[in-house]
Design a protein around this motif. Structure first.
Motif, PDB file in Angstrom:
ATOM      1  N   GLY A  95       0.712   7.272  10.351  1.00  0.00           N
ATOM      2  CA  GLY A  95      -0.379   6.773  11.093  1.00  0.00           C
ATOM      3  C   GLY A  95      -1.680   7.736  11.191  1.00  0.00           C
ATOM      4  O   GLY A  95      -2.454   7.628  12.235  1.00  0.00           O
ATOM      5  N   GLU A  96      -1.462   8.937  10.256  1.00  0.00           N
ATOM      6  CA  GLU A  96      -2.753   9.841  10.509  1.00  0.00           C
ATOM      7  C   GLU A  96      -4.109   9.368  10.020  1.00  0.00           C
ATOM      8  O   GLU A  96      -4.955  10.113  10.340  1.00  0.00           O
ATOM      9  CB  GLU A  96      -2.376  11.207   9.847  1.00  0.00           C
ATOM     10  N   ILE A 132       4.845   0.411   5.861  1.00  0.00           N
ATOM     11  CA  ILE A 132       6.031  -0.616   6.327  1.00  0.00           C
ATOM     12  C   ILE A 132       5.748  -0.544   7.748  1.00  0.00           C
ATOM     13  O   ILE A 132       6.231  -1.504   8.531  1.00  0.00           O
ATOM     14  CB  ILE A 132       7.154   0.314   6.097  1.00  0.00           C
ATOM     15  N   ASN A 133       4.991   0.276   8.381  1.00  0.00           N
ATOM     16  CA  ASN A 133       4.728   0.046  10.305  1.00  0.00           C
ATOM     17  C   ASN A 133       3.185  -0.384  10.441  1.00  0.00           C
ATOM     18  O   ASN A 133       3.028  -0.353  11.470  1.00  0.00           O
ATOM     19  CB  ASN A 133       4.909   1.364  10.753  1.00  0.00           C
ATOM     20  N   GLU A 134       2.652  -1.084   9.315  1.00  0.00           N
ATOM     21  CA  GLU A 134       1.361  -1.558   9.612  1.00  0.00           C
ATOM     22  C   GLU A 134       1.174  -2.676  10.396  1.00  0.00           C
ATOM     23  O   GLU A 134       2.264  -3.722  10.318  1.00  0.00           O
ATOM     24  CB  GLU A 134       0.779  -1.833   8.245  1.00  0.00           C
ATOM     25  N   ALA A 167      10.437  -6.074  -2.235  1.00  0.00           N
ATOM     26  CA  ALA A 167       9.364  -6.658  -1.388  1.00  0.00           C
ATOM     27  C   ALA A 167       9.926  -7.130  -0.003  1.00  0.00           C
ATOM     28  O   ALA A 167       9.160  -6.847   0.935  1.00  0.00           O
ATOM     29  CB  ALA A 167       8.900  -8.065  -2.193  1.00  0.00           C
ATOM     30  N   LEU A 168      11.028  -7.809  -0.012  1.00  0.00           N
ATOM     31  CA  LEU A 168      11.693  -8.183   1.410  1.00  0.00           C
ATOM     32  C   LEU A 168      12.090  -6.908   2.283  1.00  0.00           C
ATOM     33  O   LEU A 168      11.807  -7.056   3.490  1.00  0.00           O
ATOM     34  CB  LEU A 168      13.255  -8.810   1.062  1.00  0.00           C
ATOM     35  N   SER A 169      12.280  -5.809   1.756  1.00  0.00           N
ATOM     36  CA  SER A 169      12.459  -4.520   2.557  1.00  0.00           C
ATOM     37  C   SER A 169      11.044  -4.025   3.248  1.00  0.00           C
ATOM     38  O   SER A 169      10.921  -3.615   4.361  1.00  0.00           O
ATOM     39  CB  SER A 169      13.107  -3.511   1.678  1.00  0.00           C
ATOM     40  N   MET A 175       8.125  -8.760   9.812  1.00  0.00           N
ATOM     41  CA  MET A 175       8.476 -10.118  10.254  1.00  0.00           C
ATOM     42  C   MET A 175       9.320 -10.235  11.304  1.00  0.00           C
ATOM     43  O   MET A 175       9.480 -11.268  12.251  1.00  0.00           O
ATOM     44  CB  MET A 175       9.192 -10.638   8.971  1.00  0.00           C
ATOM     45  N   SER A 176      10.404  -9.261  11.627  1.00  0.00           N
ATOM     46  CA  SER A 176      11.145  -9.352  12.342  1.00  0.00           C
ATOM     47  C   SER A 176      10.352  -9.061  13.971  1.00  0.00           C
ATOM     48  O   SER A 176      10.666  -9.646  14.953  1.00  0.00           O
ATOM     49  CB  SER A 176      11.811  -8.186  12.588  1.00  0.00           C
ATOM     50  N   ARG A 177       9.291  -8.386  14.030  1.00  0.00           N
ATOM     51  CA  ARG A 177       8.555  -8.132  15.097  1.00  0.00           C
ATOM     52  C   ARG A 177       7.829  -9.599  15.434  1.00  0.00           C
ATOM     53  O   ARG A 177       7.611  -9.779  16.738  1.00  0.00           O
ATOM     54  CB  ARG A 177       7.599  -7.158  14.846  1.00  0.00           C
TER      55      ARG A 177
END
Length: 314
Positions: A95-96, A132-134, A167-169, A175-177
């Motif tokens: 996130g820099e 992934i953390n976007e 793609a799922l990973s 999606m979980s969030r």
């Protein structure tokens, strides 16, 4: 003729570390006082008379990881050397980088992979994993568009089964969030992101939940949330059979609003059965159908039919 191009270089510690004008096709500059762990962003305010794609940026003696074209000021693509590219991936994960610079990096990498200009599909997939953390809807919209393009390209190849878990990973954490249930704290963009991800994140649990909500909707036990209705219809259609098609056609016929009609009509082309596609083509070519369906939406099934497996057209 080469035009003078103003270039601005930013680092992780300074927004305007160096500014100069590139007056020839290539040049070398040295940026002093930059640590080996800092990322660097180079932006070009490009003359619009230049071609839209420049094969590569001018050679710069810069410590990794530079990110070029900050704020998307330049009308050109940036081909990062692999060492610098790798550093940018780490900066994205941590996130820099500023959010406004996330999409330009993706767009450049995808465009260069499309044209064979120094990047390939592997580079694109590595880059996507860095997001992934976007949490931004705008950025996820670009990510899912890229995933859809790759999915379409690999759809009728032996590589497709290996692409699906990748793609799922990528989609699983966000999606979980968000989950399926709307929350009071959801913004409009959160609701849009949830619907978009359900259409993309099609593991068995998502397909089963979409099917459950659709069956409850058809039977009258409960209604699908308006924000999720289009996504549920799409997932169910993509995995549907003849019975599902007939249920969709009944919804199409009984639609009481143009919005509901469009939601049903636009997913009809996602059915994968060759027999269903034949029925759909007969239906959409009928004069009465074209008169009933919203003018600008009547062609949508044709577009989505092209995403079907190749054997449906042989």
């Amino acid at each position: 003729m080469w035009s003078a191009v103003p270039i601005t270089i930013a680092t992780s510690k300074k927004d305007n570390a160096l500014t100069f004008v590139l007056e020839k096709e290539s040049d070398t500059v040295v940026l002093e006082g930059v640590g080996p762990e800092e990322w660097i962003l180079v932006g070009v305010a490009c003359d619009l008379s230049l071609p839209p794609l420049v094969p590569s940026p001018p050679p710069l003696l810069l410590p990794p990881p530079p990110q070029l074209n900050p704020n998307r000021e330049g009308d050109y693509r940036v081909n990062y050397p692999q060492e610098i590219f790798g550093r940018l991936l780490e900066a994205l994960k941590k996130g820099e980088l500023k959010e406004r610079d996330h999409i330009p990096i993706m767009e450049d990498t995808v465009a260069l992979a499309h044209t064979g200009g120094g990047k390939n599909t592997v580079d694109v997939l590595k880059l996507l994993q860095s997001y992934i953390n976007e949490t931004s809807f705008t950025i996820w919209d670009s990510i899912t568009d890229t995933l859809s393009t790759i999915n379409l390209l690999l759809g009728n190849t032996n590589f497709h089964p290996a692409f699906q878990p990748c793609a799922l990973s990528l989609l699983r954490p966000v999606m979980s969030r968000l989950g399926w249930k709307p929350r009071e704290t959801d913004s409009t963009l959160d609701s849009m992101l949830r619907s978009m991800l359900i259409q993309q994140y099609e593991d068995q649990s998502v397909v089963a939940e979409a099917r459950r909500q659709f069956d409850d909707h058809i039977s009258g036990r409960s209604q699908i949330s308006p924000d999720l209705k289009g996504a549920v219809y799409l997932v169910v259609a993509r995995h549907g059979d003849e019975k599902t098609y007939q249920q969709m056609m009944e919804l199409h016929e009984k639609a009481e609003s143009s919005e509901e009609l469009a939601k049903v009509h636009c997913v009809l082309g996602y059915f994968q059965s060759k027999d269903i596609i034949a029925q759909l083509l007969d239906f959409t070519f009928s004069v009465s159908t074209c008169m009933i369906v919203l003018g600008c939406d009547w062609f949508q099934p044709y577009k989505h039919i092209t995403y079907s497996p190749l054997e449906n057209f042989t």
